[in-house]
Design a protein around this motif. Sequence first.
Motif, short mmCIF file in Angstrom:
data_model
loop_
_atom_site.label_atom_id
_atom_site.label_comp_id
_atom_site.label_asym_id
_atom_site.label_seq_id
_atom_site.Cartn_x
_atom_site.Cartn_y
_atom_site.Cartn_z
N LYS A 109 0.66 -1.06 0.10
CA LYS A 109 -0.06 0.09 0.05
C LYS A 109 0.82 1.29 -0.09
N LYS A 110 0.37 2.16 -0.97
CA LYS A 110 1.25 3.42 -0.85
C LYS A 110 0.36 4.64 -0.51
N ARG A 111 0.86 5.67 0.05
CA ARG A 111 0.32 6.92 0.54
C ARG A 111 0.75 7.96 -0.82
N VAL A 112 -0.41 8.17 -1.48
CA VAL A 112 -0.29 8.84 -2.57
C VAL A 112 -0.92 10.12 -2.64
N LEU A 113 -0.20 11.35 -3.15
CA LEU A 113 -0.55 12.52 -3.39
C LEU A 113 -1.21 12.83 -4.84
N VAL A 114 -2.31 13.22 -5.00
CA VAL A 114 -2.88 13.69 -6.40
C VAL A 114 -2.97 15.22 -6.27
N MET A 115 -2.32 15.86 -7.36
CA MET A 115 -2.62 17.22 -7.60
C MET A 115 -4.16 17.45 -8.06
N GLY A 116 -5.03 18.14 -7.65
CA GLY A 116 -6.17 18.28 -8.40
C GLY A 116 -7.00 17.23 -7.83
N GLY A 117 -7.47 16.33 -8.71
CA GLY A 117 -8.32 15.02 -8.15
C GLY A 117 -9.95 15.35 -8.12
N THR A 118 -10.55 16.40 -8.54
CA THR A 118 -11.95 16.47 -8.25
C THR A 118 -12.52 16.46 -9.62
N THR B 292 -14.69 22.46 -5.63
CA THR B 292 -15.56 21.65 -6.12
C THR B 292 -15.78 20.33 -5.54
N ASN B 293 -17.28 20.10 -5.02
CA ASN B 293 -17.54 18.89 -4.45
C ASN B 293 -16.82 18.67 -3.07
N GLY B 294 -16.33 19.86 -2.46
CA GLY B 294 -15.74 20.00 -1.29
C GLY B 294 -14.29 19.37 -1.47
N GLY B 295 -13.82 19.37 -2.74
CA GLY B 295 -12.69 18.80 -2.72
C GLY B 295 -12.20 17.38 -2.89
N LEU B 296 -13.52 16.51 -2.93
CA LEU B 296 -13.49 15.36 -3.09
C LEU B 296 -13.58 14.98 -4.81
N PRO B 297 -13.12 13.80 -5.11
CA PRO B 297 -13.39 13.53 -6.61
C PRO B 297 -14.75 13.16 -6.85
N GLU B 298 -15.29 13.47 -8.12
CA GLU B 298 -16.65 13.35 -8.58
C GLU B 298 -16.93 11.82 -8.80
N ARG B 299 -18.15 11.65 -8.47
CA ARG B 299 -18.42 10.06 -8.64
C ARG B 299 -18.32 9.76 -10.13
N LEU B 300 -17.79 8.66 -10.51
CA LEU B 300 -17.76 8.09 -11.91
C LEU B 300 -19.16 7.69 -12.41
N THR C 99 -8.34 11.76 1.39
CA THR C 99 -8.37 12.83 2.27
C THR C 99 -7.99 13.85 1.42
N VAL C 100 -8.66 15.17 1.76
CA VAL C 100 -8.71 16.55 0.91
C VAL C 100 -7.67 17.33 1.77
N LEU C 101 -6.70 17.72 1.15
CA LEU C 101 -5.64 18.75 1.61
C LEU C 101 -5.95 19.96 0.73
N LYS C 102 -6.69 21.05 1.42
CA LYS C 102 -6.93 22.39 0.85
C LYS C 102 -5.71 23.24 0.58
N ALA C 103 -5.56 23.47 -0.55
CA ALA C 103 -4.05 24.52 -0.72
C ALA C 103 -4.24 24.87 -2.35
N ASP C 104 -3.79 26.32 -2.64
CA ASP C 104 -4.07 26.72 -3.92
C ASP C 104 -2.54 26.85 -4.41
N ARG C 105 -2.46 26.51 -5.70
CA ARG C 105 -1.23 26.59 -6.42
C ARG C 105 -0.75 28.18 -6.64
N LYS C 106 -1.77 28.80 -6.83
CA LYS C 106 -1.49 30.51 -6.91
C LYS C 106 -1.00 30.96 -5.82
N ASP C 107 -0.84 30.26 -4.51
CA ASP C 107 -0.31 30.73 -3.20
C ASP C 107 0.82 29.60 -3.16
#
Length: 470
Positions: A135-144, A170-178, A194-202
Amino acid sequence: MTQPRRTMLAPAAAAAGVTGLVASGSFQSFAIAPTTGQAKQPALRGVQRYTAIQTSTYAEVPFCQGALKAAAGASVAAFAIKASSGSRSTARSLRVQDRSTVASRVVCAAVDYTKDLQDALHRMDPSSIIGGGAKKRVLVMGGTRFIGCYLVSKLREQGHDVVVVNRGKTNGGLPERLPGASDADYAKVLEGVTVLKADRKDPEAMKAAITGAGKFDIVFDNNVRKLEEVQPLAEAIEASGGCEQFILMSSAGVYGPTDVLPLTEQNPGDPNSRHKEKLECENYLKAKGLNWTSIRPVYIYGPLNYNPVERYFFDRVARGRPVCVPLDGTFITQLGHCEDLADFMALCIGNPAVNGQVYNVSSEEYVTFDGMAKLCAAAAGLPEPEIVHYDPKSIKGLVPEDWPKAFPFRNMHFFTSIAKAKGDVPGWKPKYTMLEGLTDSYKQDFVARGFDKAEVDFRTDDLILEKNSK
């Protein structure tokens, strides 16, 4: 207690290996040395194609592919042992030239064990045989949205824990249902997200948020466009202990003009391309010493697509309107289904072959502009549309910025070879043909989300048709 378990599993592996080789057509002749029991198997290199037992639920998972490859080898070894332990006459009788006879004898000898192995495979938890073996701990930029949703779903299916980094708007940061996913399926995906709220513009705030979130094993940067966006992310990953793999979403748009097609990964990048900064991101990760991989899709399509790619054609064929196609409609292009792209991305995890490499990822098929219009009509179950060809110069400077684009594709031949992707990531190849993928998109997205009944802005089309009529 250990020895009996080995004794039971080895013949089972042998049965599965040979059965898979015979069924898949990869079995080739081999010889048995009657007195030593050594197997000569030069032709078994074909097993590297991982064709053995591809119908298994987990056959596409790298760990299981390796196990099945080993099982194929074990089958030969088991047969060799059987031959060497018998009499010389028995051994000589097994030295046959007809490879189908050899294969059938091996299968018959081990068939009793096959069901036990198959049952064991299907009882296994997918999380125990995921890519990379853990099992891995994976970071995905975006994901919604779009690709991110498919990727997160695939990562969760493999058993990974996923942290998506986005603004949470968008959707509270969670991925949309397929499309087609049940409530239970969707809940299962979200269990490990898990959602980590952050903005690339900052960038400084983003760096602090990611660094404070702890170490990540795998990083997928899906929405980077510029070097100044990937730099703070890479710095944050280094500050939190580094990562095993950093996988970047680039674009086949980085390639320069060429007279030789299809485009391959060997084609040089174009310093004047509007995607040139994607190249700079690749070069930065390489210079940084990170274990990076870059993925270069052509056009991406499929359910949840927020870009009007296939929808451009669906909007017109579904309403009985003509489809305006530039020039003579014979330019050739290529589209890849979003699910095929996500599958490739997830299968990169734990695969050392992809380290420091770039990959074209798309469909195995190419299509002309006219062909795309006809395929979209076929996907919708409608007759071939009227196609109106036009010269783009006739509307140059006449289309206001707030009007829709005249056509979704660039006016040139634009298609790639995906041979490298298929070769380096065994078990992956596009599962969708163009017609299958477009039918999926039409039913699961265009109709399901009500685009067939929505208002569409056809002002650019009307301008083209007006100019064409003169």
